[in-house]
Design an enzyme around this catalytic site. Structure first.
Site, PDB file in Angstrom:
ATOM      1  N   LYS A 203     150.921   6.813 -61.212  1.00  0.00           N
ATOM      2  CA  LYS A 203     149.632   6.687 -61.764  1.00  0.00           C
ATOM      3  C   LYS A 203     148.577   6.763 -61.814  1.00  0.00           C
ATOM      4  O   LYS A 203     148.023   6.552 -60.505  1.00  0.00           O
ATOM      5  CB  LYS A 203     149.277   5.340 -63.157  1.00  0.00           C
ATOM      6  CG  LYS A 203     148.301   5.638 -64.190  1.00  0.00           C
ATOM      7  CD  LYS A 203     148.914   4.163 -64.934  1.00  0.00           C
ATOM      8  CE  LYS A 203     147.786   3.981 -65.986  1.00  0.00           C
ATOM      9  NZ  LYS A 203     147.757   2.985 -67.174  1.00  0.00           N
ATOM     10  N   SER A 279     149.111   3.690 -71.372  1.00  0.00           N
ATOM     11  CA  SER A 279     147.957   4.411 -70.746  1.00  0.00           C
ATOM     12  C   SER A 279     149.536   5.038 -69.454  1.00  0.00           C
ATOM     13  O   SER A 279     148.633   6.557 -69.022  1.00  0.00           O
ATOM     14  CB  SER A 279     146.994   4.246 -70.316  1.00  0.00           C
ATOM     15  OG  SER A 279     146.848   3.049 -69.272  1.00  0.00           O
ATOM     16  N   SER A 303     149.877  -1.103 -70.936  1.00  0.00           N
ATOM     17  CA  SER A 303     149.866   0.032 -70.598  1.00  0.00           C
ATOM     18  C   SER A 303     151.248   0.301 -70.194  1.00  0.00           C
ATOM     19  O   SER A 303     152.202   1.964 -69.139  1.00  0.00           O
ATOM     20  CB  SER A 303     148.493   0.513 -69.772  1.00  0.00           C
ATOM     21  OG  SER A 303     147.755   0.354 -70.222  1.00  0.00           O
TER      22      SER A 303
END
Length: 615
Positions: A203, A279, A303
């Site tokens: 990420k 996310s 997330s």
């Protein structure tokens, strides 16, 4: 401020009588020009306070922040006592990530790793997500090489990125360099580990050379230079794993869909018209599409678990403090953690081990299930591998989900019972205090950490309107409100410790719905849907707020073929138990009539063979 009603002490008989609040938050979705005007109003002196005064009672903030007094002292960090040894788990003795992975392989923690049960010739393969075991077997047999895999991945990314937006950045030259070095090590008979040549993604709020770290924005990389590899990235590199890029994410990590106007909104491989979840949207997408078996995400408000549920993956939110935050953008200080996302539980064991070796929680060593087989391993002689374990369910909370999610998760609970887990009903009061307390905590911490960017008008103008509005709302909170939220944290901790006293794990759906469709104008005009955010996070927030570990495991699909996740919420530092339960669930689902519970994507690739389906 200060409150009017004094609550009874947490754990009292009066608290035990609190009923579950079943309503959904009523708030309109705002998009396009409506969202723009609303955001500007929230940033206009005088108007901002008027708007907040109107929405605070509607959203529940007034009732929790201003109308009650909480007797418990504020708790600014999670209370996470180290508990006794875990049933069915063993403690790793290794002192480094390389040693730990070697111990996993040699110590029998990963049976079937050398001969995955579903390895077939390319012409016999249907869609599959290759696992670490598949890569190791293919390389060791000479069926393919890391360089050949890299070329397939590069070509697939170049073909899909303009439509799928799964990466913030991916450097073909760097992938080729890593793969060439890995291929040479195989030729020399000297692979570094079982992860040699295995692709992975991270990420884009974690530092990893040679990439900038954008945190899903168009502005942060120039303001915060990357510090080089985060510790676990360096460890994966030392073991020969191949970084294929920085995965896209919801801007600043402030969202549950993956909406991102700056870098593009990542599309769900199972249905390109649906969100991946956020996310950690890009991390989930590349796993679901088969590009890699390992990915790294972060989780401050679901997330990791939300996109894992929406994309049919295994996602682990570790205990707060289990994984080092070194080399990551500080987004939400007291509720977030970095964690692993994988296509199967066996791969999760490997990545969790690597990441946990670099954590500040040395007081509690890594404990893992004694054996985690591949997902399609034949049935064992033990039909009740979870005998002696107890799962708790607060049924009014559990049942607050869409019908297709509820029926799928109830069927999964029956499978847990069939494997020997005793299901017990528990009571958890005041979940509304938990919801508001977490919201105030995470948004206040984000506002604090991005205060310079918000204060600069030019930078703020580059933010997505949904992000700006959320930060605008948090500007209305005062220090007393943050302290009230930490009193909520203390009270929530007491409630959940009581609920978990006689059980090993709490069970809920991961999300009350499957992946929502992407509204047509949202990727270009923006969208703020507070009601949807609140609904998606219904079962998620408590693990972040009080620091507990939680895992999402796929347990089936809705009628449209979109995955459903089951969440298991564990006691502090007991990730090993969660992995054991998840492995049992994964195995019984894989051996069922439907096969894998993860669903089948419409866009995918098998990098070992080149089989693929483009959008």
């Amino acid at each position: 401020m200060g409150g009017t009603k004094l609550l009874p002490p947490a754990g009292s008989a009066e608290c035990a009588q609190c009923a579950y609040k079943t309503g959904n938050l009523a708030s309109p979705a705002l998009g396009g020009r409506t969202l723009w005007f609303a955001t500007k109003a929230c940033e206009t002196p005088g108007l901002a306070s008027v708007i907040y005064s109107a929405i605070a009672p509607q959203s529940g903030f007034s009732q929790v922040l201003y109308d009650i007094k909480i007797p418990e002292a504020p708790l600014f960090r999670s209370h996470l006592p180290v508990l006794a040894e875990e049933l069915g788990c063993e403690t790793l003795k290794a002192n480094s990530a390389v040693e730990a992975v070697t111990e996993l392989v040699s110590g029998g923690f990963l049976p079937g790793l050398d001969s995955p049960p579903h390895a077939k010739a390319a012409e016999e393969q249907a869609y599959r997500r290759p696992t670490v075991a598949d890569y190791a077997a293919a390389y060791n047999k000479g069926a393919t090489t890391p360089s050949a895999v890299a070329e397939r991945i590069i070509a697939f990314v170049q073909a899909t990125q303009p439509k799928c937006f799964w990466f913030a950045s991916s450097d073909a030259a760097d992938i080729r360099r890593q793969a060439a070095e890995s291929t040479q090590r195989f030729k020399n008979g000297a692979p570094r580990s079982v992860l040699e040549g295995v692709p992975y993604a991270v990420k884009d709020l974690v530092d990893a050379d040679p990439y900038p770290t954008t945190c899903g924005t168009s502005y942060l990389a120039s303001q915060r230079p990357s510090t080089g590899d985060a510790p676990y990235i360096a460890a994966l590199r030392d073991m020969g794993a191949i970084l294929i890029g920085k995965a896209n994410m919801h801007e600043m990590g402030l969202g549950i869909t993956g909406l991102n106007l700056a870098l593009g909104t990542a599309r769900n491989p199972l249905d390109m018209q649906h969100y991946c979840g956020g996310s950690s949207s890009g991390s989930a997408a590349v796993l679901a599409a088969g590009l890699c078996p390992l990915a790294i995400g972060s989780d401050g408000g679901g997330s990791i678990r939300i996109p894992s549920s929406f994309c049919g993956l295994v996602g682990l939110k570790p205990t707060q403090g289990r994984v080092s935050m070194e080399g990551a953008v500080e987004v939400d200080c007291s509720v977030a953690t970095i964690g692993p996302m994988c296509a199967c539980v066996q791969d999760m064991v490997i990545l969790h081990t690597v990441m946990s070796t670099y954590g500040p929680a040395s007081l509690c060593p890594v404990r893992l299930p004694k054996a985690v087989p591949p997902p399609n391993a034949p049935n064992t002689d033990d039909p009740t591998p979870l005998a002696g374990t107890k799962g708790g369910i607060y049924w009014p909370w559990f049942e607050h989900a869409d019908p297709e999610v509820l029926s799928t998760c109830k069927a999964a609970v029956e499978k847990l019972k069939g494997m020997g887990m005793e299901i017990m009903e528990v009571h958890i009061p005041e979940l509304e205090l938990m919801r508001i307390g977490h919201n105030v905590t995470i948004l206040s911490e984000m506002q604090h950490n991005f205060a310079d960017q918000w204060a600069d008008g030019k930078t703020r103008a580059k933010m997505g309107l949904d992000v700006r509005m959320a930060l605008d709302i948090s500007k209305n909170w005062k220090p007393a409100d943050y302290i009230q939220a930490q009193r909520c944290r203390a009270r929530t901790t007491i409630h959940f410790e009581k609920a978990m006293k006689d059980v090993d794990v709490l069970i809920t759906p991961t999300t009350p719905m499957t992946a929502p469709a992407i509204p047509p104008n949202a990727p270009t005009k923006g969208l703020s849907d507070i009601a949807q955010v609140s609904e998606v996070m219904r079962f998620i927030q408590v693990a972040n707020f009080i620091g507990l570990p939680a895992i999402s495991v796929p347990v089936g699909c809705d009628p449209r073929g979109m995955p459903v996740g089951l969440q298991l919420l564990g006691k502090p530092w007991r990730e090993g138990s969660l992995l054991m339960y998840a492995a049992a669930m994964e195995g019984v689902m894989a051996r069922g009539p439907e096969g894998s519970a993860a669903g089948k994507p419409k866009v995918w690739i098998d990098p070992l063979t080149g089989a693929q389906q483009l959008p």
